[in-house]
Motif scaffolding. Structure first.
Motif, mmCIF file in Angstrom:
data_model
loop_
_atom_site.group_PDB
_atom_site.id
_atom_site.type_symbol
_atom_site.label_atom_id
_atom_site.label_comp_id
_atom_site.label_asym_id
_atom_site.label_seq_id
_atom_site.Cartn_x
_atom_site.Cartn_y
_atom_site.Cartn_z
ATOM 1 N N GLY A 81 0.723 -1.298 0.187
ATOM 2 C CA GLY A 81 0.078 -0.003 -0.118
ATOM 3 C C GLY A 81 0.715 1.377 0.101
ATOM 4 O O GLY A 81 0.229 2.433 0.244
ATOM 5 N N ASP A 102 2.338 2.603 -2.427
ATOM 6 C CA ASP A 102 2.034 3.749 -3.584
ATOM 7 C C ASP A 102 0.991 4.634 -3.224
ATOM 8 O O ASP A 102 0.966 5.909 -3.470
ATOM 9 N N ARG A 103 -0.033 3.976 -2.592
ATOM 10 C CA ARG A 103 -1.381 4.813 -2.503
ATOM 11 C C ARG A 103 -0.860 5.912 -1.166
ATOM 12 O O ARG A 103 -1.491 7.028 -1.221
ATOM 13 N N ARG A 123 1.144 8.802 -2.803
ATOM 14 C CA ARG A 123 0.335 9.573 -3.748
ATOM 15 C C ARG A 123 -0.837 10.605 -2.999
ATOM 16 O O ARG A 123 -1.033 11.700 -3.374
ATOM 17 N N LYS A 124 -1.285 10.162 -2.032
ATOM 18 C CA LYS A 124 -1.869 11.050 -1.085
ATOM 19 C C LYS A 124 -1.216 12.308 -0.439
ATOM 20 O O LYS A 124 -2.065 13.097 -0.064
#
Length: 509
Positions: free
Chosen positions: A160, A162-163, A166-167
């Motif tokens: 997780g 990557d997510r 990006r946030k």
């Protein structure tokens, strides 16, 4: 870019920095102007109780960044490479973020391996350990290949991750825009470029195939460097979320007691790690930009083993020559030449006075070189140099800052092994060797020959292009007969240059 989400993240960041005591430390380190201080307090103080607590055993800023999560930890690591932005003291403090972080569970790691290999882990490895190292983006396991029996290091991305990144990256961009808007003087440090650089570094680290490629290129460049080793990549097993390298036995550079117990010469190791870094940067233009103690080992035979290739630096050939001349100028105390190099490279605006700049550089160098060898510090020199170049309007150059920061880290590694290490004495032969080969008559001849080869590719078109150029010069008001005339004219200039260069080489012969 989702505005409300980004604003909330900024508020949470400010609140956490206030709650952990990091806000004041950051504002002081960056010598933030009044508008930035006011905006920071507005984003933090009223919401202080909403901030995260963090680990009270850590210094305030690393405590806040660790509490805020992986993206902030990685951002702190990147800022530790930018003493020009956060100051040398804060950059040093942020290096604690290189230390171990809590790993994710072994069962989750086994699932990642199975997914990447598209078969059960037991069909690939006969042994697979608990995590031996964990950082903000990935963690490492020791394993044994079934097929060859070879021990390897298996690096896996955090699930997780990557997510999570990006946030937060959009919020960082918003923060940089606010800083540049509220403080025009900060634009010299290019906050938005810093965030863009951070985003690029992270995107590369989120694909372990890129790190594997970096390790492969670094290994090829250093294959003939005696005493320096880069573990081999297992290409068939390296994917976006998993990288496999040969396992490196040995003592960590951070474990001086183990190095002594193994009978290694610490003075030699300290000098070698400094010289290797300079050789890679100047000779290859490609260097390990994260050479702290945790990423270096001493093999049983005394070789230096480099690990973790997530942050690598690259500088072009011209910049290498500039950097070498600046270093050599300081070593020789030729401050006039150091100043001239800055002007020749366009680092300092041409309307500034070269004599005044040289005088300012002398005020940087003389106090440093007047010290005993054991007290000479590249870190102190660079801190003073940043102040001087800022006064003369020099814009920040990311590639040089990364190179210079790594030099500071390598200096620290060398001094941890040999407190009396003379930085300049060890650097001098490497810099002189580079200058002898790349600056002077031989280098000029080599550059002319390379230029001739490139330009001569247009040789078959030379008559036609020369004719087009001459007709255009004779009839300046006549419109071109072809839509491609501007390109033909430019190439004609290149073709004529071929003749001039070849004629010059022929005359020299």
């Amino acid at each position: 870019m989702r505005g409300p989400h980004n604003i909330w993240r900024l508020i949470r960041t400010g609140a956490t920095f206030e709650r952990t005591g990091a806000m004041g430390a950051v504002l002081e380190a960056m010598d933030a102007p009044a508008p930035i201080r006011a905006a920071a307090r507005v984003l933090g103080w009223p919401f202080k109780l909403l901030g995260l607590r963090g680990d009270p055993s850590m210094p305030p800023v690393p405590r806040a960044l660790t509490a805020l999560g992986p993206a902030y930890i990685k951002f702190g690591q990147i800022l530790s490479t930018r003493p020009d932005v956060v100051g040398p003291d804060m950059a040093m403090e942020l290096r604690v973020l290189q230390d171990k972080l809590p790993p994710f569970p072994l069962e989750e790691a086994r699932r990642v391996v199975a997914a990447e290999m598209e078969r059960p882990l037991e069909e690939v490895f006969s042994a697979f350990s608990e995590p031996v190292a964990a950082a903000s983006i990935a963690q490492v396991h020791r394993a044994t290949l079934i097929e060859t029996g070879r021990d390897v290091a298996v690096k896996l991305l955090r699930p997780g991750i990557d997510r999570a990144f990006r946030k937060d990256v959009d919020a960082f961009h918003l923060m940089a825009t606010l800083i540049e808007t509220l403080s025009p003087s900060s634009r010299r440090l290019r906050p938005r470029d810093v965030i863009t650089h951070f985003e690029g570094v992270v995107l590369q680290e989120l694909d372990l195939r890129i790190e594997a490629s970096a390790a492969g290129e670094f290994a090829a460049n250093t294959a003939n460097d005696d005493g320096f080793v880069v573990p081999a990549v297992e290409w068939g097993m390296s994917t976006r979320r998993m990288m496999v390298l040969g396992w490196a036995d040995g003592a960590s550079f951070g474990d001086v007691a183990a190095i002594d117990a193994a009978g290694h010469d610490r003075r030699k190791l300290g000098a070698t790690v400094l010289q290797m870094f300079l050789r890679h940067a100047l000779r290859d233009g490609y260097f390990h930009a994260d050479m702290h103690q945790g990423n270096l080992k001493v093999a049983p035979n005394g070789d230096i083993v480099a690990l973790d290739f997530g942050i690598m630096g690259r500088i072009d050939e011209y910049t290498r020559r500039v950097y070498a001349e600046i270093l050599m100028g300081f070593i020789r105390k030729d401050y006039r030449r150091v100043a001239e190099v800055h002007f020749e490279a366009g680092y300092v605006p041409p309307d500034r006075d070269v004599g005044e700049f040289a005088q300012a550089l002398r005020s940087v160098g003389e106090p440093i070189f007047g010290m005993e060898a054991s007290r000479i510090s590249m870190g102190r020199l660079l801190a003073f140099l940043f102040e001087v170049t800022e006064r003369f309007g020099m814009e920040t150059r990311t590639e040089l800052i990364l190179l210079q920061r790594t030099m500071v880290v390598v200096e620290g590694v060398g001094r941890s092994l040999d407190p009396d290490l003379n930085i300049w004495a060890e650097a001098r032969p490497v810099v002189e060797e580079y200058i002898a080969r790349n600056i002077g008559p031989q280098a000029v001849a080599r550059d002319l020959f390379r230029t001739a080869i490139v330009l001569s590719r247009f040789g078959p078109r030379l008559p036609q292009l020369a004719e087009a150029a001459l007709i255009a010069q004779a009839n300046p008001e006549k419109p071109p007969s072809s839509a491609r005339w501007p390109e033909r004219f430019a190439l004609a200039g290149g073709g004529l240059a071929v003749g001039l260069v070849l004629a010059a080489i022929y005359a020299a012969l």
